[in-house]
Design an enzyme around this catalytic site. Sequence first.
Site, PDB file in Angstrom:
ATOM      1  N   ILE A  14       1.204  -1.086  -0.279  1.00 45.30           N
ATOM      2  CA  ILE A  14      -0.176   0.593   0.098  1.00 45.30           C
ATOM      3  C   ILE A  14       1.144   1.166   0.549  1.00 45.30           C
ATOM      4  CG2 ILE A  14      -1.579   1.388   1.258  1.00 45.30           C
ATOM      5  CD1 ILE A  14      -2.256  -1.515   2.545  1.00 45.30           C
ATOM      6  N   LYS A  53       9.352   8.072  10.264  1.00 49.67           N
ATOM      7  CA  LYS A  53       8.302   8.066  11.169  1.00 49.67           C
ATOM      8  C   LYS A  53       6.390   7.637  10.821  1.00 49.67           C
ATOM      9  CE  LYS A  53       6.192  10.191  15.339  1.00 49.67           C
ATOM     10  NZ  LYS A  53       5.791  11.287  15.656  1.00 49.67           N
ATOM     11  N   ASN A  99      -2.081   4.778  -3.539  1.00 51.55           N
ATOM     12  CA  ASN A  99      -2.491   5.113  -2.597  1.00 51.55           C
ATOM     13  C   ASN A  99      -2.114   6.087  -2.456  1.00 51.55           C
ATOM     14  OD1 ASN A  99      -5.388   6.218  -0.316  1.00 51.55           O
ATOM     15  ND2 ASN A  99      -2.877   6.017   0.468  1.00 51.55           N
ATOM     16  N   TYR A 164      -4.093  17.628 -10.624  1.00 49.83           N
ATOM     17  CA  TYR A 164      -4.202  16.662  -9.370  1.00 49.83           C
ATOM     18  C   TYR A 164      -5.443  15.331 -10.631  1.00 49.83           C
ATOM     19  CZ  TYR A 164      -7.131  14.121  -6.011  1.00 49.83           C
ATOM     20  OH  TYR A 164      -6.884  13.626  -4.567  1.00 49.83           O
ATOM     21  N   LYS A 168      -5.560  11.979 -12.314  1.00 47.30           N
ATOM     22  CA  LYS A 168      -6.222  10.774 -11.505  1.00 47.30           C
ATOM     23  C   LYS A 168      -7.106  10.560 -12.467  1.00 47.30           C
ATOM     24  CE  LYS A 168      -5.757  11.064  -6.807  1.00 47.30           C
ATOM     25  NZ  LYS A 168      -5.021  10.142  -6.749  1.00 47.30           N
TER      26      LYS A 168
HETATM   27  P1  NAI Z   1      -3.749  11.575   3.223  1.00 46.62           P
HETATM   28  O1  NAI Z   1      -1.972  13.131   2.484  1.00 46.62           O
HETATM   29  O2  NAI Z   1      -3.772  11.962   4.694  1.00 46.62           O
HETATM   30  O3  NAI Z   1      -2.450  10.623   2.153  1.00 46.62           O
HETATM   31  C1  NAI Z   1      -1.620  10.207   1.360  1.00 46.62           C
HETATM   32  C2  NAI Z   1      -0.071   9.500   1.698  1.00 46.62           C
HETATM   33  O4  NAI Z   1       0.366   9.439   0.681  1.00 46.62           O
HETATM   34  C3  NAI Z   1       0.651  10.908   2.938  1.00 46.62           C
HETATM   35  O5  NAI Z   1       0.659   9.958   4.095  1.00 46.62           O
HETATM   36  C4  NAI Z   1       1.607  11.363   2.293  1.00 46.62           C
HETATM   37  O6  NAI Z   1       3.464  10.888   3.641  1.00 46.62           O
HETATM   38  C5  NAI Z   1       1.815   9.754   0.866  1.00 46.62           C
HETATM   39  N1  NAI Z   1       2.644  10.387   0.081  1.00 46.62           N
HETATM   40  C6  NAI Z   1       2.473  11.692  -0.822  1.00 46.62           C
HETATM   41  N2  NAI Z   1       3.721  11.613  -1.500  1.00 46.62           N
HETATM   42  C7  NAI Z   1       4.167  10.305  -1.349  1.00 46.62           C
HETATM   43  C8  NAI Z   1       5.429   9.607  -2.358  1.00 46.62           C
HETATM   44  N3  NAI Z   1       5.779  10.479  -3.317  1.00 46.62           N
HETATM   45  N4  NAI Z   1       5.868   8.765  -1.608  1.00 46.62           N
HETATM   46  C9  NAI Z   1       5.146   8.002  -0.912  1.00 46.62           C
HETATM   47  N5  NAI Z   1       3.594   8.360  -0.144  1.00 46.62           N
HETATM   48  C10 NAI Z   1       3.245   9.530  -0.414  1.00 46.62           C
HETATM   49  O7  NAI Z   1      -4.110  11.814   1.905  1.00 46.62           O
HETATM   50  P2  NAI Z   1      -5.718  10.547   1.971  1.00 46.62           P
HETATM   51  O8  NAI Z   1      -7.084  11.059   1.982  1.00 46.62           O
HETATM   52  O9  NAI Z   1      -5.267   9.774   2.847  1.00 46.62           O
HETATM   53  O10 NAI Z   1      -5.332   9.933   0.016  1.00 46.62           O
HETATM   54  C11 NAI Z   1      -5.474   9.209   0.172  1.00 46.62           C
HETATM   55  C12 NAI Z   1      -5.692   9.242  -1.795  1.00 46.62           C
HETATM   56  O11 NAI Z   1      -6.706   8.956  -2.154  1.00 46.62           O
HETATM   57  C13 NAI Z   1      -4.713  10.300  -2.910  1.00 46.62           C
HETATM   58  O12 NAI Z   1      -3.990   9.344  -3.656  1.00 46.62           O
HETATM   59  C14 NAI Z   1      -5.277  10.994  -3.152  1.00 46.62           C
HETATM   60  O13 NAI Z   1      -5.668  11.582  -4.086  1.00 46.62           O
HETATM   61  C15 NAI Z   1      -7.161   9.817  -3.208  1.00 46.62           C
HETATM   62  N6  NAI Z   1      -8.255  10.475  -2.798  1.00 46.62           N
HETATM   63  C16 NAI Z   1      -8.471  10.728  -0.911  1.00 46.62           C
HETATM   64  C17 NAI Z   1     -10.001  11.344  -1.448  1.00 46.62           C
HETATM   65  C18 NAI Z   1     -10.332  12.029  -0.129  1.00 46.62           C
HETATM   66  O14 NAI Z   1     -11.505  12.876  -0.117  1.00 46.62           O
HETATM   67  N7  NAI Z   1      -9.388  11.688   1.128  1.00 46.62           N
HETATM   68  C19 NAI Z   1     -10.475  11.980  -2.658  1.00 46.62           C
HETATM   69  C20 NAI Z   1     -10.362  11.899  -3.978  1.00 46.62           C
HETATM   70  C21 NAI Z   1      -9.662  11.053  -3.683  1.00 46.62           C
END
Ligand code: NAI
Length: 319
Positions: A14, A53, A99, A164, A168
Amino acid sequence: MSSRLSFKDRVVIITGAGGGLGRVYALEYAKRGAKVVINDLGGTLGGAGHNSKAADVVVDEIKKMGGVAVANYDSVTDGEKIVKTAIDAFGRVDVVVNNAGILRDASFAKMTSAQFAMVVDVHLTGAYKLCKAAWPYMKKQKFGRIINTSSPAGLYGNFGQTNYSAAKLGQVGLAETLAKEGHNYNIKVNVIAPLARSRMTEGLLPAHILKQLAPEKVVPIVLYLTHEDTDVTNAIFEPAAGYNGQVRWQRSSGELFNPDESTYTPEAILNKFGKILEFKDKPFKAVEYPTQLADYNALISAARKLPPNPQGSVKLTSL
Ligand code: NAI
């Protein structure tokens, strides 16, 4: 399909599992017996910095509940290193949940090339890199499950998010073709476009709505779609707050034109544009929910038999 969906001994990667949605997927996979690779770069929402972390905390959480997990701190843009972590620790890779994500919002007029490139890099190139590195293992073992994470912003557009949205929807195209190429190898590839409370949405949505949007509400469909008994592939789902729906393409029945260039003109399109937009069955073609190109053979022979096309004359406002 058994009543409890077990992931015993499945190896699940993941990306971005150090927080938000990725973390809750990881906990559930681990509870169900999977060996989980917790990848997270640990940077800011805008993609700056890195920190081990984020991944370590989730690995600890899983170990404390008796599960099996290893951390990986690489960027998804180095996807091969993340897959190597899975192979080195567990010897295989069964499931990849793409993700990880960042935001660099700006209206299109103000968006810089760097902002555009960085978001495409993490979301789209990152998903590509993971798939590319995992694919040979999945093909060889004739088993694989992949989830690409799109977004309503990718499917429908959203102000300030051209980077984005493009990345996406790119993930949808990537998944659709991989689903076709994976068909003979029992590799199923699906897309989710979720909505959930996380640092990505906090501050954007009103508190009473956020309250309903626990990230846990996205978990069930992700596990269902990646289970070994699932044969769903090449599909897009929108999970949020306990709702799950499928989104699919729709092709109008359209209109047939005589293809002879003497009357196949922009004015012929103007004359029949309303018909092109019609979503009701016609004698020469029904409305479809396509997963591939239309069958043009029959359409082409029918079109050749048509009289010259009428030109112009329809008021644009009537369309
Ligand atoms: P989040 O910001 O809590 O989690 C994203 C995680 O990805 C973070 O822990 C971050 O450190 C990690 N990350 C960022 N760049 C990285 C990289 N280059 N390599 C490895 N890890 C990296 O955001 P969330 O909401 O959990 O998002 C998860 C996915 O769902 C994302 O792709 C987001 O675009 C998508 N998404 C989320 C929505 C929402 O309502 N929360 C809506 C639509 C899509």
